[in-house]
Design an enzyme around this catalytic site. Structure first.
Site, PDB file in Angstrom:
ATOM      1  N   TYR A  12      -1.746   0.283  10.079  1.00 31.58           N
ATOM      2  CA  TYR A  12      -2.047  -0.384   8.802  1.00 31.58           C
ATOM      3  C   TYR A  12      -0.821  -0.354   7.882  1.00 31.58           C
ATOM      4  CZ  TYR A  12      -3.746  -0.932   4.054  1.00 31.58           C
ATOM      5  OH  TYR A  12      -3.883  -1.332   2.757  1.00 31.58           O
ATOM      6  N   THR A  70       0.818  -1.210   0.000  1.00 35.83           N
ATOM      7  CA  THR A  70       0.000   0.000   0.000  1.00 35.83           C
ATOM      8  C   THR A  70       0.853   1.263   0.000  1.00 35.83           C
ATOM      9  OG1 THR A  70      -1.536   1.289   1.372  1.00 35.83           O
ATOM     10  CG2 THR A  70      -0.124  -0.236   2.536  1.00 35.83           C
TER      11      THR A  70
HETATM   12  N1  UFG Z   1     -12.890  11.457   1.710  1.00 31.91           N
HETATM   13  C1  UFG Z   1     -13.918  12.337   1.940  1.00 31.91           C
HETATM   14  N2  UFG Z   1     -15.121  11.830   2.324  1.00 31.91           N
HETATM   15  C2  UFG Z   1     -15.349  10.500   2.508  1.00 31.91           C
HETATM   16  C3  UFG Z   1     -14.276   9.606   2.272  1.00 31.91           C
HETATM   17  C4  UFG Z   1     -13.067  10.121   1.878  1.00 31.91           C
HETATM   18  O1  UFG Z   1     -13.768  13.545   1.799  1.00 31.91           O
HETATM   19  O2  UFG Z   1     -16.474  10.106   2.874  1.00 31.91           O
HETATM   20  C5  UFG Z   1     -11.613  11.988   1.232  1.00 31.91           C
HETATM   21  C6  UFG Z   1     -10.433  11.708   2.132  1.00 31.91           C
HETATM   22  O3  UFG Z   1     -10.307  12.699   3.096  1.00 31.91           O
HETATM   23  C7  UFG Z   1      -9.280  11.670   1.121  1.00 31.91           C
HETATM   24  C8  UFG Z   1      -9.929  11.084  -0.131  1.00 31.91           C
HETATM   25  O4  UFG Z   1     -11.321  11.315   0.010  1.00 31.91           O
HETATM   26  O5  UFG Z   1      -8.859  12.965   0.817  1.00 31.91           O
HETATM   27  C9  UFG Z   1      -9.711   9.596  -0.282  1.00 31.91           C
HETATM   28  O6  UFG Z   1     -10.053   8.945   0.928  1.00 31.91           O
HETATM   29  P1  UFG Z   1     -10.288   7.374   1.023  1.00 31.91           P
HETATM   30  O7  UFG Z   1     -10.791   7.073   2.403  1.00 31.91           O
HETATM   31  O8  UFG Z   1     -11.101   6.926  -0.124  1.00 31.91           O
HETATM   32  O9  UFG Z   1      -8.831   6.754   0.819  1.00 31.91           O
HETATM   33  P2  UFG Z   1      -7.449   7.130   1.551  1.00 31.91           P
HETATM   34  O10 UFG Z   1      -6.694   8.015   0.601  1.00 31.91           O
HETATM   35  O11 UFG Z   1      -7.639   7.623   2.907  1.00 31.91           O
HETATM   36  O12 UFG Z   1      -6.739   5.723   1.741  1.00 31.91           O
HETATM   37  C10 UFG Z   1      -6.678   4.772   0.729  1.00 31.91           C
HETATM   38  C11 UFG Z   1      -6.751   3.382   1.355  1.00 31.91           C
HETATM   39  C12 UFG Z   1      -5.531   3.066   2.095  1.00 31.91           C
HETATM   40  C13 UFG Z   1      -4.309   3.333   1.289  1.00 31.91           C
HETATM   41  C14 UFG Z   1      -4.312   4.728   0.766  1.00 31.91           C
HETATM   42  C15 UFG Z   1      -3.120   4.919  -0.078  1.00 31.91           C
HETATM   43  O13 UFG Z   1      -7.849   3.296   2.225  1.00 31.91           O
HETATM   44  O14 UFG Z   1      -5.567   1.703   2.423  1.00 31.91           O
HETATM   45  O15 UFG Z   1      -5.502   4.930   0.024  1.00 31.91           O
HETATM   46  O16 UFG Z   1      -3.242   6.014  -0.896  1.00 31.91           O
HETATM   47  F1  UFG Z   1      -3.211   3.159   2.016  1.00 31.91           F
END
Ligand code: UFG
Length: 364
Positions: free
Chosen positions: A176, A152
């Site tokens: 994680y 990841t």
């Molecule tokens: N976001 C929102 N609202 C939501 C969900 C997410 O605004 O309801 C935003 C987050 O703040 C972030 C973006 O959308 O800016 C993406 O968030 P995600 O939760 O979809 O994904 P993450 O980037 O937090 O994390 C994902 C995986 C991890 C991995 C990571 C690596 O969950 O396992 O990408 O880039 F490590």
């Protein structure tokens, strides 16, 4: 003693009853020309089930091992072997490796929710680190030659430079990411000591669904942006919350590198072929498209796909969210013949939405 050949591994371990099950296969190298069976851990889950389809579409025999905690039995297609077991169960894993004459493992099984890893770190060190160790030990004793690991971008933590390269500092900011990085370390040591090579693929933001709607993201309680947004688009939620509007990005919302799950699955098949063609080499590669979209841009794409305006609410940043996380994907492009086929945000959203509608029709 590190063992340098499967024959030596076999004789060294011969007296050990625990690995007797593996003896028939331990010194039988799969031929390059033959498509040997692949064990897919977590093959009933989101990314794993897409990899199963990609392997099958490419003509590989597949066996899935999954404990069905977050995966679904229906996600494993007919004609694919299925073992319901936890990869922490060494006997069950060894039995599966031997019975099915497994030549390579694709290891997807694990826990993936970042905030949960902060609250319950030992769950992550068990499921992602300790159980990977158990699986790797079984792989080595049973003579498995190739190992592909779901890593990841969370291994980087807050990236110093964007796009982020594989050799950038790895400073995970949550259990994680650390639990996955520890498995990367194990893989490097194991590949140096035993006749096995590996490819660790560091995923960026995986989204979308099989364009033929054979599988998709189905686990309840989604937290990932595109999944949450298509749930809102199909009426499962009444709004989407944007976490943070003060990031150092052009529109103030977080920027991520979204990769279509079918492209990611295809990268695994190419990685497998590379490991077989060059058994002396192992690889660690980013999996992303090398470009970012903001939360607002993603939600605009969902609105375009539905011709609706999903309600957007605003809250502060989630803990540990970086401003932008984008892959430098030059290494995977240089190493594998893999080329993205679905590098299109609108298509990714449409595929995610089509799958969400399948789930809604099934009453899920
Ligand atoms: N976001 C929102 N609202 C939501 C969900 C997410 O605004 O309801 C935003 C987050 O703040 C972030 C973006 O959308 O800016 C993406 O968030 P995600 O939760 O979809 O994904 P993450 O980037 O937090 O994390 C994902 C995986 C991890 C991995 C990571 C690596 O969950 O396992 O990408 O880039 F490590």
């Amino acid at each position: 003693h590190p063992v340098s050949s499967p024959d030596r591994a076999f004789s060294y371990l011969r007296g050990w009853p625990g690995i007797a099950l593996c003896s028939t296969f331990a010194n039988k190298a799969p031929l390059m020309s033959e498509k040997f069976p692949i064990l897919v851990t977590g093959g009933a889950g989101y990314i794993g089930s897409h990899a199963v389809l990609a392997l099958r579409d490419a003509g590989w025999p597949v066996v899935v091992i999954d404990n069905l905690v977050t995966g679904f039995r229906w996600a494993v297609p007919e004609g694919v072997g299925f073992v319901e077991a936890d990869i922490g169960d060494a006997d069950a894993v060894s039995a599966a490796l031997t019975a099915h004459r497994i030549g390579a493992i694709m290891h997807f099984a694990g826990s993936v929710v970042v905030p949960e890893s902060v609250e319950n770190p030992l769950k992550y060190y068990r499921n992602n680190t300790a159980n990977s160790r158990t699986l790797l030990e079984a792989a080595v004793t049973c003579g498995v030659r190739h190992f592909i690991f779901s890593s990841t971008a969370a291994t980087y933590g807050i990236a110093e430079t964007v796009p982020v390269r594989e050799d950038s500092p790895k400073r995970p900011i949550n259990p994680y990411g650390m639990s996955k990085l520890m498995t990367e370390f194990m893989l490097a040591d194991v590949a140096a000591a035993h006749p096995i090579n590996y490819c660790a693929l560091r995923y960026f933001n995986v989204a979308g669904a099989d364009p033929q709607q054979r599988t998709g993201q189905s686990t309840a309680g989604a937290t990932h942006l595109i999944k949450v947004a298509v749930e809102a688009a199909t009426g499962k939620r009444d709004h989407v919350t944007i976490f943070g509007t003060d990031f150092a990005t052009p529109d103030g919302t977080g920027v991520r590198d979204y990769i279509h799950v079918s492209d990611l699955a295809a990268a695994h098949v190419h990685a497998l072929e590379k490991l077989i063609a060059d058994p002396a080499s192992s690889h660690t590669m980013n999996c992303g498209y090398g470009k970012g979209f903001s939360v607002s841009e993603v939600l605009d794409a969902v609105d375009r796909a539905t011709n609706l305006k999903i309600e957007r609410r605003f809250e502060g940043r989630r803990a540990g969210d970086p401003d932008a996380l984008i892959a430098d994907n030059s290494k995977i492009l240089a190493t594998l013949p893999w080329r993205p086929q679905r590098d299109n945000l609108d298509q990714m959203v449409q595929d995610a939405l089509a799958w969400e509608r399948v789930l809604a029709e099934r009453g899920k």
